[in-house]
Design an enzyme around this catalytic site. Structure first.
Site, short mmCIF file in Angstrom:
data_model
loop_
_atom_site.label_atom_id
_atom_site.label_comp_id
_atom_site.label_asym_id
_atom_site.label_seq_id
_atom_site.Cartn_x
_atom_site.Cartn_y
_atom_site.Cartn_z
NE ARG A 32 -2.97 2.39 3.34
CZ ARG A 32 -2.56 3.05 4.43
NH1 ARG A 32 -1.49 2.88 5.00
NH2 ARG A 32 -3.12 4.30 4.57
NE ARG A 73 -3.17 12.81 6.28
CZ ARG A 73 -2.60 11.59 6.61
NH1 ARG A 73 -1.63 11.45 7.39
NH2 ARG A 73 -3.29 10.43 6.42
CE LYS A 213 -7.94 4.90 4.26
NZ LYS A 213 -6.84 5.81 4.16
CB THR A 271 -5.02 1.68 11.86
OG1 THR A 271 -5.29 2.14 10.59
CG2 THR A 271 -4.64 2.56 12.53
N1 LIG Z 1 5.47 7.28 1.83
C1 LIG Z 1 5.50 7.61 3.28
N2 LIG Z 1 6.49 8.80 3.40
C2 LIG Z 1 6.85 8.98 4.69
N3 LIG Z 1 6.34 8.55 5.61
C3 LIG Z 1 5.18 7.61 5.51
C4 LIG Z 1 4.74 7.31 4.47
N4 LIG Z 1 4.01 6.34 4.21
C5 LIG Z 1 3.32 6.35 5.63
N5 LIG Z 1 4.55 7.05 6.48
C6 LIG Z 1 4.50 7.35 7.74
O1 LIG Z 1 4.02 6.08 8.54
C7 LIG Z 1 2.89 6.62 9.38
C8 LIG Z 1 1.76 5.35 9.34
O2 LIG Z 1 1.37 5.22 8.12
P1 LIG Z 1 -0.39 5.41 7.81
O3 LIG Z 1 -1.15 4.67 8.79
O4 LIG Z 1 -0.53 4.94 6.41
O5 LIG Z 1 -0.37 7.07 7.67
P2 LIG Z 1 -1.31 7.84 8.46
O6 LIG Z 1 -1.83 7.81 9.83
O7 LIG Z 1 -0.60 9.23 8.46
O8 LIG Z 1 -2.49 8.13 7.78
C9 LIG Z 1 2.50 7.73 8.77
O9 LIG Z 1 1.90 8.90 9.65
C10 LIG Z 1 4.00 8.23 8.32
O10 LIG Z 1 4.59 9.06 9.55
C1 LIG Z 2 -5.63 3.25 7.35
C2 LIG Z 2 -6.48 4.67 7.59
O1 LIG Z 2 -6.17 5.50 6.89
P1 LIG Z 2 -4.79 6.65 6.80
O2 LIG Z 2 -3.71 5.84 6.92
O3 LIG Z 2 -5.02 7.24 5.41
O4 LIG Z 2 -5.10 7.40 8.00
C3 LIG Z 2 -6.68 4.65 9.12
O5 LIG Z 2 -7.35 5.82 9.54
O6 LIG Z 2 -7.04 3.69 9.86
#
Ligand SMILES: Nc1ncnc2c1ncn2[C@@H]1O[C@H](COP(=O)(O)OP(=O)(O)O)[C@@H](O)[C@H]1O
Ligand SMILES: C=C(OP(=O)(O)O)C(=O)O
Length: 587
Positions: A32, A73, A213, A271
């Site tokens: 992903r 964000r 989602k 998550t």
């Molecule tokens: N492509 C990316 N580059 C930098 N950091 C990333 C990237 N993808 C995810 N992360 C980091 O991993 C954390 C957890 O991933 P995810 O749950 O997908 O993100 P979020 O909670 O920000 O939507 C993010 O908050 C971010 O700090």
């Molecule tokens: C998967 C999720 O979405 P995102 O990482 O984009 O916040 C979440 O909110 O649990």
């Protein structure tokens, strides 16, 4: 073989081709990309890398592009800042952040005094005190470290953002160009949002399945219409636990999994599944139980987020998740709950066939359900009824193959497109079961397949067959590798009682009998059958002796001639001998 699949979020800790391949080896089925981070250019490059990894490793790896949707964000910053409990902070639209003034990607000025503004999945909590135009001042109830581009939630407030934002338009362009296997849609509210995204993809000339989602209260209320509209669903617990009361999340999760399962729609539980493994080498007991319970409830896939994106040991996390899932799936408890949860018969013929296949396979002790599935539809239906044995999905479509990697229990295999009719489709599907070790030669498999007729659409299965899986004999191909030399012994009726030890048994074209005598004494087999199922191949596999298929020995190479079977060179014969006396030897 594990049935529930693993989705991994890629990020700085897991972006290199080697790291991606390592995650795949550890058990990742879907990679992903979270478009809330990084640039569209970088995502284009990453989709290419995922494709390369998919070509490098044996099991398919699908790419999922997770679109930001109508989200807010915090600003992109290089170093984290600290929001102090008891201080006041201003929220403005800006691309910088300090402890006093936090820039956001979009305005939250629709908030009213008393509303909560939560940052980073609720880790930082503030309460709105004043709204002056576009500036929202809030009291920091519970502070903490804030890093780059963390999520902002204002629960219960409609921020009036479009379903498809400007950022999403950019991501849809990436999707149109690179064609990831899934597009995940964030913050959807209704089934109509999914149709709008489908339309936006269609307008760009691509047809990519959309994963909805579920992360806001409105989406939970409209669950049925969303499940109807989407290809798959994700329980996005990060935002869900902020947008809804946290204590509601466990039951919402169970309800979503149950409804998706009943509808045959793939569902991902996401998550914080192994969150503590961002930094520690072992998960907490609570996390291990969380993964196990999602699997017990019937989720198609479990997802890793920061654990693989920015964690200290991404591969180890996937290995740990793999072990937890495998252990659950081997348990009596899991078998029981799977039996109890078989969905009621659906309203399509494919549903009825897939459901029958599941019980038929169980009752006859089949090794696999094999779905010859061009569009993936028959394979998805097979997974819906959760058989206790692997589902091998053979498809001539590479995109369908990758897409099915997300679904519970499915082992997707690419097969050649055939126009040779039903038998050829069944045979190649059964071969796929052998190639993936889901079945061994001689095992029974239940094959589900569709034959297109003018009256029926492409998507309907209309055939269910109990089939004995056996090798397809093809053009001088070596079925069991190796080299062996021995004396030729020809048999018409399978009788090998009088052959010399270690002989090379030659069976005639179309031979479907069994060997009479002690097969252990056979040194190798030459089978002159053409393109058909061969009993001899089963024997060769069982005994692990070289066999060359679809090869004819000239009559001059009679009984007693010395021949060599060589996987590389085929049948090599020497010194034809005078055939007199053959009849005596056979008697
Ligand atoms: N492509 C990316 N580059 C930098 N950091 C990333 C990237 N993808 C995810 N992360 C980091 O991993 C954390 C957890 O991933 P995810 O749950 O997908 O993100 P979020 O909670 O920000 O939507 C993010 O908050 C971010 O700090
Ligand atoms: C998967 C999720 O979405 P995102 O990482 O984009 O916040 C979440 O909110 O649990």
């Amino acid at each position: 073989m594990r049935s529930a699949k693993i989705v991994c979020t890629l990020g700085p800790a897991s972006e290199s081709p080697d790291q991606i391949a390592s995650l795949a080896d550890a058990g990742m089925s879907v990679a992903r990309l979270n478009a809330s981070h990084g640039s569209p250019e970088h995502r284009r490059e990453m989709i290419d890398r995922i494709r390369e990894a998919d070509n490098r490793v044996e099991t398919p790896i699908a790419a999922m592009l997770d679109m930001p949707g109508p989200e807010v964000r915090t600003a992109p910053i290089d170093e984290p800042i600290e929001l102090i409990t008891g201080s006041t902070v201003e929220f403005v639209v800006d691309d910088d952040a300090t402890p006093e003034r936090v820039g956001l990607s979009k305005s939250i000025s629709a908030a009213k005094p008393g509303d909560k503004v939560l940052l980073d999945d609720g880790r930082i909590e503030t309460t709105v005190e004043r709204v002056d135009g576009e500036t929202v001042s809030a009291y920091v109830e519970s502070g903490g470290k804030l890093s780059s581009r963390k999520g902002v939630n204002v629960p219960g407030v409609e921020l009036d953002l479009p379903t498809i934002t400007e950022n999403d338009e950019q991501e849809l362009d990436v999707a149109a160009e690179k064609e990831p296997d899934f597009v995940a849609a964030s913050f959807v509210r209704t089934g109509q949002d999914i149709y709008d995204i489908n339309r936006a993809l269609e307008d760009r000339g691509v047809d990519i399945p959309v994963i909805a989602k579920i992360e806001r209260a409105g989406a939970v209320e409209n669950l049925d219409s969303i499940i109807d509209a989407a290809y798959g669903v994700m329980v996005a617990r990060g935002d869900l636990g902020v947008e809804c009361p946290l204590e509601d999340v466990p039951i919402i999760q169970k309800r979503i999994i149950r409804k998706c399962h009943q509808a045959g729609v793939p569902v991902i539980t996401a998550t914080e599944m192994l969150d503590s493994m961002m930094h520690s080498r072992r998960p907490t007991r609570a996390e291990a139980s969380d993964v196990a319970n999602a699997v017990l409830d019937g989720t198609d896939a479990v997802m890793l987020s920061g654990e693989t994106a920015i964690g200290d040991h991404p591969t180890r996390v996937v290995e740990t998740m793999d072990r937890i899932v495998c252990d659950v799936e081997a348990s009596e408890e899991y078998a029981e709950s799977r039996e109890q949860r078989v969905p009621a018969a659906g309203d399509t013929r494919t549903d009825a066939l897939a459901r029958s296949a599941r019980f038929l396979a169980r009752d006859i002790g089949a090794s696999a359900v094999v779905a010859a599935s061009e569009s993936g539809y028959t394979a998805l239906k097979s997974a819906k009824y959760r058989p206790s044995i692997p589902i091998v999905a053979s498809t001539p479509n590479e995109r369908v193959k990758r897409r099915l990697a997300l679904s519970w229990g499915i082992i997707p295999v690419l097969t050649e497109y055939t126009t040779q009719g039903a038998d050829a489709i069944i045979q190649s599907a059964a071969q796929a079961a052998l190639d993936t070790n889901a079945a061994e030669g001689g095992d029974t498999v239940v094959v589900l397949s569709g034959m297109m007729t003018e009256l029926e659409g492409l998507n309907t299965a209309n055939m269910l067959k109990v089939h004995v899986a056996a090798e397809t004999v093809a053009n001088g191909r070596s079925v069991v590798e190796g080299v062996t030399t021995g004396k030729v012994y020809r048999t018409d009726d399978g009788n090998i009682e009088h052959m010399p030890d270690g002989a090379i048994v030659c069976v005639p074209s179309g031979f479907e009998g069994e060997f009479v005598g002690d097969t252990e004494r056979i040194g190798g087999i030459v089978d002159s059958s053409q393109g058909m199922t061969s009993y001899a191949a089963i024997v060769a596999r069982e005994l692990d002796i070289p066999m060359i298929a679809d090869a004819k020995l000239p009559d001059s190479v009679g009984d007693g001639s010395t021949v060599t079977l060589d996987a590389e060179r085929g049948v090599v014969y020497e010194q034809p001998v005078d055939r007199e006396g053959d009849a005596d030897r056979r008697r």
